[in-house]
Design a protein around this motif. Structure first.
Motif, PDB file in Angstrom:
ATOM      1  N   THR A   1       1.629   6.990   3.385  1.00 46.36           N
ATOM      2  CA  THR A   1       1.644   8.443   3.548  1.00 46.36           C
ATOM      3  C   THR A   1       2.707   8.761   4.589  1.00 46.36           C
ATOM      4  O   THR A   1       2.511   8.494   5.777  1.00 46.36           O
ATOM      5  CB  THR A   1       0.261   8.945   4.019  1.00 46.36           C
ATOM      6  OG1 THR A   1      -0.689   8.516   3.073  1.00 46.36           O
ATOM      7  CG2 THR A   1       0.223  10.450   4.154  1.00 46.36           C
TER       8      THR A   1
ATOM      9  N   SER B   1       4.032  11.559   5.761  1.00 49.68           N
ATOM     10  CA  SER B   1       3.636  12.558   6.764  1.00 49.68           C
ATOM     11  C   SER B   1       2.313  13.187   6.348  1.00 49.68           C
ATOM     12  O   SER B   1       2.118  13.485   5.162  1.00 49.68           O
ATOM     13  CB  SER B   1       4.677  13.673   6.856  1.00 49.68           C
ATOM     14  OG  SER B   1       5.877  13.168   7.358  1.00 49.68           O
ATOM     15  N   LEU B   2       1.466  13.389   7.324  1.00 54.83           N
ATOM     16  CA  LEU B   2       0.218  14.112   7.032  1.00 54.83           C
ATOM     17  C   LEU B   2       0.546  15.600   6.939  1.00 54.83           C
ATOM     18  O   LEU B   2       1.509  16.068   7.556  1.00 54.83           O
ATOM     19  CB  LEU B   2      -0.813  13.877   8.133  1.00 54.83           C
ATOM     20  CG  LEU B   2      -1.403  12.472   8.246  1.00 54.83           C
ATOM     21  CD1 LEU B   2      -2.379  12.413   9.412  1.00 54.83           C
ATOM     22  CD2 LEU B   2      -2.124  12.061   6.968  1.00 54.83           C
TER      23      LEU B   2
ATOM     24  N   LEU C   1      -3.261   1.016   7.500  1.00 56.47           N
ATOM     25  CA  LEU C   1      -2.421   0.345   6.499  1.00 56.47           C
ATOM     26  C   LEU C   1      -1.522   1.352   5.780  1.00 56.47           C
ATOM     27  O   LEU C   1      -0.476   0.996   5.247  1.00 56.47           O
ATOM     28  CB  LEU C   1      -3.296  -0.378   5.462  1.00 56.47           C
ATOM     29  CG  LEU C   1      -4.088  -1.604   5.941  1.00 56.47           C
ATOM     30  CD1 LEU C   1      -5.082  -2.034   4.874  1.00 56.47           C
ATOM     31  CD2 LEU C   1      -3.157  -2.759   6.288  1.00 56.47           C
ATOM     32  N   MET C   2      -1.976   2.612   5.765  1.00 54.03           N
ATOM     33  CA  MET C   2      -1.244   3.628   4.985  1.00 54.03           C
ATOM     34  C   MET C   2      -0.740   4.817   5.804  1.00 54.03           C
ATOM     35  O   MET C   2       0.169   5.511   5.390  1.00 54.03           O
ATOM     36  CB  MET C   2      -2.161   4.148   3.861  1.00 54.03           C
ATOM     37  CG  MET C   2      -2.414   3.086   2.811  1.00 54.03           C
ATOM     38  SD  MET C   2      -3.872   3.420   1.847  1.00 54.03           S
ATOM     39  CE  MET C   2      -5.126   2.496   2.692  1.00 54.03           C
ATOM     40  N   VAL C   3      -1.385   5.046   6.955  1.00 52.85           N
ATOM     41  CA  VAL C   3      -0.987   6.183   7.804  1.00 52.85           C
ATOM     42  C   VAL C   3      -0.566   5.633   9.164  1.00 52.85           C
ATOM     43  O   VAL C   3      -1.208   4.727   9.691  1.00 52.85           O
ATOM     44  CB  VAL C   3      -2.170   7.167   7.983  1.00 52.85           C
ATOM     45  CG1 VAL C   3      -1.810   8.293   8.930  1.00 52.85           C
ATOM     46  CG2 VAL C   3      -2.598   7.732   6.648  1.00 52.85           C
TER      47      VAL C   3
ATOM     48  N   PHE D   1       0.851  -1.198   0.000  1.00 52.27           N
ATOM     49  CA  PHE D   1       0.000   0.000   0.000  1.00 52.27           C
ATOM     50  C   PHE D   1       0.882   1.242   0.000  1.00 52.27           C
ATOM     51  O   PHE D   1       1.920   1.263   0.672  1.00 52.27           O
ATOM     52  CB  PHE D   1      -0.898   0.034   1.248  1.00 52.27           C
ATOM     53  CG  PHE D   1      -2.101  -0.841   1.153  1.00 52.27           C
ATOM     54  CD1 PHE D   1      -3.264  -0.392   0.550  1.00 52.27           C
ATOM     55  CD2 PHE D   1      -2.100  -2.144   1.667  1.00 52.27           C
ATOM     56  CE1 PHE D   1      -4.385  -1.202   0.475  1.00 52.27           C
ATOM     57  CE2 PHE D   1      -3.208  -2.948   1.584  1.00 52.27           C
ATOM     58  CZ  PHE D   1      -4.364  -2.484   0.978  1.00 52.27           C
ATOM     59  N   LYS D   2       0.453   2.244  -0.743  1.00 55.03           N
ATOM     60  CA  LYS D   2       1.234   3.483  -0.799  1.00 55.03           C
ATOM     61  C   LYS D   2       1.214   4.157   0.581  1.00 55.03           C
ATOM     62  O   LYS D   2       0.148   4.459   1.118  1.00 55.03           O
ATOM     63  CB  LYS D   2       0.621   4.421  -1.846  1.00 55.03           C
ATOM     64  CG  LYS D   2       1.425   5.684  -2.075  1.00 55.03           C
ATOM     65  CD  LYS D   2       0.771   6.532  -3.138  1.00 55.03           C
ATOM     66  CE  LYS D   2       1.191   7.972  -3.096  1.00 55.03           C
ATOM     67  NZ  LYS D   2       2.562   8.282  -2.829  1.00 55.03           N
TER      68      LYS D   2
ATOM     69  N   PHE E   1     -17.583   0.579  13.055  1.00 57.44           N
ATOM     70  CA  PHE E   1     -17.195   1.335  11.855  1.00 57.44           C
ATOM     71  C   PHE E   1     -15.804   1.961  12.069  1.00 57.44           C
ATOM     72  O   PHE E   1     -14.928   1.866  11.221  1.00 57.44           O
ATOM     73  CB  PHE E   1     -18.241   2.427  11.586  1.00 57.44           C
ATOM     74  CG  PHE E   1     -18.000   3.207  10.319  1.00 57.44           C
ATOM     75  CD1 PHE E   1     -18.519   2.765   9.108  1.00 57.44           C
ATOM     76  CD2 PHE E   1     -17.263   4.379  10.336  1.00 57.44           C
ATOM     77  CE1 PHE E   1     -18.289   3.482   7.940  1.00 57.44           C
ATOM     78  CE2 PHE E   1     -17.036   5.096   9.177  1.00 57.44           C
ATOM     79  CZ  PHE E   1     -17.559   4.644   7.967  1.00 57.44           C
TER      80      PHE E   1
ATOM     81  N   GLY F   1     -13.006  -0.548  11.844  1.00 61.34           N
ATOM     82  CA  GLY F   1     -12.695  -0.863  10.442  1.00 61.34           C
ATOM     83  C   GLY F   1     -11.932   0.272   9.782  1.00 61.34           C
ATOM     84  O   GLY F   1     -10.944   0.059   9.074  1.00 61.34           O
ATOM     85  N   LEU F   2     -12.368   1.495  10.071  1.00 63.70           N
ATOM     86  CA  LEU F   2     -11.738   2.696   9.510  1.00 63.70           C
ATOM     87  C   LEU F   2     -10.279   2.792   9.977  1.00 63.70           C
ATOM     88  O   LEU F   2      -9.365   3.032   9.187  1.00 63.70           O
ATOM     89  CB  LEU F   2     -12.520   3.919   9.985  1.00 63.70           C
ATOM     90  CG  LEU F   2     -12.300   5.240   9.281  1.00 63.70           C
ATOM     91  CD1 LEU F   2     -12.882   5.212   7.882  1.00 63.70           C
ATOM     92  CD2 LEU F   2     -12.938   6.386  10.060  1.00 63.70           C
TER      93      LEU F   2
ATOM     94  N   MET G   1      -8.391   0.382  10.973  1.00 63.28           N
ATOM     95  CA  MET G   1      -7.583  -0.697  10.373  1.00 63.28           C
ATOM     96  C   MET G   1      -7.117  -0.320   8.968  1.00 63.28           C
ATOM     97  O   MET G   1      -5.943  -0.468   8.635  1.00 63.28           O
ATOM     98  CB  MET G   1      -8.400  -1.990  10.320  1.00 63.28           C
ATOM     99  CG  MET G   1      -8.419  -2.735  11.638  1.00 63.28           C
ATOM    100  SD  MET G   1      -9.536  -4.135  11.592  1.00 63.28           S
ATOM    101  CE  MET G   1      -8.661  -5.249  10.523  1.00 63.28           C
ATOM    102  N   SER G   2      -8.071   0.162   8.138  1.00 59.66           N
ATOM    103  CA  SER G   2      -7.683   0.423   6.750  1.00 59.66           C
ATOM    104  C   SER G   2      -6.810   1.673   6.622  1.00 59.66           C
ATOM    105  O   SER G   2      -5.833   1.669   5.880  1.00 59.66           O
ATOM    106  CB  SER G   2      -8.919   0.526   5.849  1.00 59.66           C
ATOM    107  OG  SER G   2      -9.760   1.540   6.300  1.00 59.66           O
ATOM    108  N   ILE G   3      -7.136   2.715   7.385  1.00 61.97           N
ATOM    109  CA  ILE G   3      -6.283   3.914   7.332  1.00 61.97           C
ATOM    110  C   ILE G   3      -4.902   3.570   7.894  1.00 61.97           C
ATOM    111  O   ILE G   3      -3.879   4.015   7.371  1.00 61.97           O
ATOM    112  CB  ILE G   3      -6.930   5.104   8.081  1.00 61.97           C
ATOM    113  CG1 ILE G   3      -8.182   5.555   7.323  1.00 61.97           C
ATOM    114  CG2 ILE G   3      -5.957   6.271   8.223  1.00 61.97           C
ATOM    115  CD1 ILE G   3      -8.904   6.733   7.914  1.00 61.97           C
TER     116      ILE G   3
END
Lengths: 286, 340
Positions: free
Chosen positions: B126, B128-129, B217-219, B123-124, B207, B210-211, B213-215
């Motif tokens: 991120t 730094s935010l 993966l990248m942040v 996964f790409k 919710f 789940g959010l 977990m998926s975020i």
């Protein structure tokens, strides 16, 4: 074998019903009718949410000159105030955690005993509940294995084990009966370690959504052992609640989790696209 | 062995102890632990060896402070248990400081694992935010403390809101789902239909999990950025023995590797040239900024007066190389011999 089981179970159930059985109960008539909403107590004898500092009392049913003992987590004994109608008000020991409420009486050749664990509020006792629960208190003792922890309750549908000890030794091949105030009776036989497992029956009627909407019921685990012409009868009582699975859905939870997961992927995809486009525009402007 | 590996070992050990604690110390271990260390794993986990301080704080508002105040009791009587909890919390913070979040918290560790999985799955990432996003996110944790830990539970205690608002943070906390699922118990991964309030809270909780977990993966550390535990830790950061110290050099202005390494995107660690104490409210004391600082002794992680790790060019080179190697390993592409 099944015939023997039937006879023994009937004897354990009817034998106790034929005379008043010695047992601790949060209300005098709980085994006849439902608890009243104002006087009910739950979670193993302690009011968990409301009125936690309220005085706790129990009725000793079937008592005829019974001896009563109240033991704190550090194994110290505390006197209990007896009220009319065999009502006992539990003293404030100042200690948190499970306390043992014990009663025993001798009738001719029968020694009866009853045990209940009551969660009391107070300062941390500093000792493990094991000290009290595993400490021998009765000649014939039913030991919950384990007793439900703080924040936990006995729930219908859940399996719970009990160990039967006679003179501090596990009693193997002994018949044990579980009976609920909702009218279900189960029986089981202890294994070589004196252990028996029951699935608490899901026998609540008119179940409403929400734990607070349903009053807890009572269960009793009882066993009998005969040694040297003396009959030992012992029981253990505790409240149990409706299993929340009646109003909670795992598939709904998985669906909401999946939606959240997908939303996260969508958010990040948009975020990454934005980042790329802003980088492009920054390059162009430079 | 670099600091991150040591930290991972501590995190794994802490996860095992606090999520599966009863397997190590007996069924009733929580009874003892929760009386003495109130700032760790989730009370809803049947195998946990401890109880999180946040559930105690909410219950103290709902069951103690509000009823006592409603019956005309004194403030000290109403809030004494809260003061005791905060006192033991502070004691823990003296020993650990904000390192609880970066070294011990099971949910923090889970998010790091999710990020590793995301990176390994390709996964790409991120890195730094943006400052704008970070700035917008920062106040949320304080709002969580004020409303979810104190105001709603107090209102529930006064009888003004439904019982589901008695412990609203626990209702939505991802740790509740994580730690119970980790023990094989799916009872918290549910939608509760008993009341509208419970329904909404349970949908938000699942919710959000789940959010996260998926975020994740990248942040890095998505939930930590809004966690009230981080905010509470901040209240006591001055008394902690673990210190993060900066001795800024002119080169710092152009560098910024420390901020890039920071999983919480604390840009100030790079831009602040005046302060020596650089434990910012979002800092979890993970020590990555020190590891990735290439200048001698610019950043230091200390325990009281004892140096734990000081920025060092040689360490930086090794660490950078190890990180590059690590990032090259993915589930679909393993490094070949000779890859740098």
């Amino acid at each position: 074998m099944k015939f023997k089981t039937l006879i023994f179970t009937t004897w354990l159930v009817l034998g106790s019903a034929s005379h008043a059985e010695l047992l601790w109960s949060p209300k005098a008539d709980i085994w006849d009718k439902k608890l009243s909403p104002t006087e009910h107590e739950h979670n193993n004898g302690h009011t968990m949410q409301h009125g936690r500092n309220r005085e706790k009392s129990f009725y000793l049913l079937g008592a005829d000159q019974a001896r009563v003992n109240f033991i704190a987590p550090d194994l110290s004994s505390h006197p209990i105030k007896e009220q009319p109608d065999n009502k006992f008000i539990l003293p404030d020991t100042g200690m948190d955690n499970y306390h043992a409420l014990i009663a025993g009486q001798v009738k001719e050749n029968t020694i009866e005993s009853t045990l209940r664990y009551v969660y009391m509020r107070g300062k941390p006792s500093g000792v493990s509940p094991n000290k009290l629960i595993k400490n021998p208190k009765l000649t014939l003792e039913i030991i919950p294995d384990p007793m439900v922890r703080e924040h936990w309750r006995y729930y219908s549908q859940n399996k719970h084990a009990f160990i039967i000890n006679y003179k501090q030794q596990p009693l193997k091949d002994s018949w044990v009966v579980m009976q609920t105030s909702n009218g279900t009776t189960l029986d089981g036989k202890t294994d070589n370690n004196g252990r028996v497992v029951f699935t608490i029956p899901d026998d609540f009627k008119n179940i409403k959504a929400g734990r607070r909407a349903n009053q807890p019921a009572e269960f009793i685990v009882r066993t009998t052992h005969i040694d040297n012409n003396t009959t030992y009868r012992s029981n253990f009582t505790a409240p149990y609640n409706v299993n929340p699975s009646h109003w909670q859905s795992n598939s709904g939870g998985i669906l909401a989790l999946s939606l959240g997961f997908i939303s996260g992927l969508v958010i990040m995809r948009r975020h990454n696209k934005k980042q790329i486009s802003s980088k492009h525009s920054a390059r162009k402007s430079s | 062995m670099n600091l991150t590996i040591i930290r991972r070992l501590v995190q794994v050990t802490a996860f095992i102890v606090f999520v599966y604690g009863i397997g190590l110390g007996g069924y009733y271990l929580a009874d003892k632990f929760s009386s003495s260390l109130p700032a760790l794993a989730c009370a809803y986990d049947m195998y946990t060896a401890d109880h999180c301080a946040l559930i105690s704080l909410q219950h103290q508002m709902d069951h103690r402070a509000a009823p006592v105040l409603a019956s005309g009791g004194s403030l000290i009587d109403a809030f004494l248990p809260t003061l005791i909890t905060m006192g033991t919390f502070a004691l823990l913070l003296v020993i650990l400081s904000k390192a609880f979040c970066g070294w011990i918290c099971p949910l923090g560790f889970f998010q790091e694992v999710m990020n590793i999985i995301g990176q390994k799955l390709g996964f790409k990432q991120t890195e730094s935010l943006s400052r704008k996003t970070v700035k917008k996110t920062r106040p949320i944790k304080w709002l969580m403390v004020i409303f979810l830990l104190f105001i709603f539970p107090l209102l529930t205690g006064f009888g003004l809101t439904g019982h589901e608002f008695g412990d609203p943070f626990c209702r939505i906390c991802p740790s509740r789902i994580l730690t119970t699922l980790a023990t094989g118990d799916p009872k918290e991964l549910v939608v509760d239909t008993s009341t509208t309030g419970y329904f909404i809270f349970s949908v938000i909780a699942t919710f959000l999990f789940g959010l996260m977990m998926s975020i994740g993966l990248m942040v890095r550390q998505p939930f930590c950025r809004i966690c009230p535990m981080l905010a509470l830790n901040t209240l006591f950061k001055k008394i902690g023995l673990v210190r993060l110290v900066k001795d800024a050099k002119p080169r710092c202005v152009k560098c910024g590797l420390c901020a890039k390494a920071c999983p919480m995107d604390i840009h100030e660690i790079h831009t602040d040239m005046d302060n020596k104490d650089v434990i910012y409210p979002d800092c979890t004391l993970c020590g990555r900024c020190v590891e990735f600082c290439p200048d001698k002794d610019v950043l230091k992680l200390k325990y009281a007066f004892l140096p734990v790790l000081s920025a060092d060019p040689a360490y930086f080179k090794k660490r950078k190389k190890a990180q590059t190697q690590w990032e090259k390993i993915t589930f679909f592409n393993t490094p070949k011999k000779g890859d740098k």
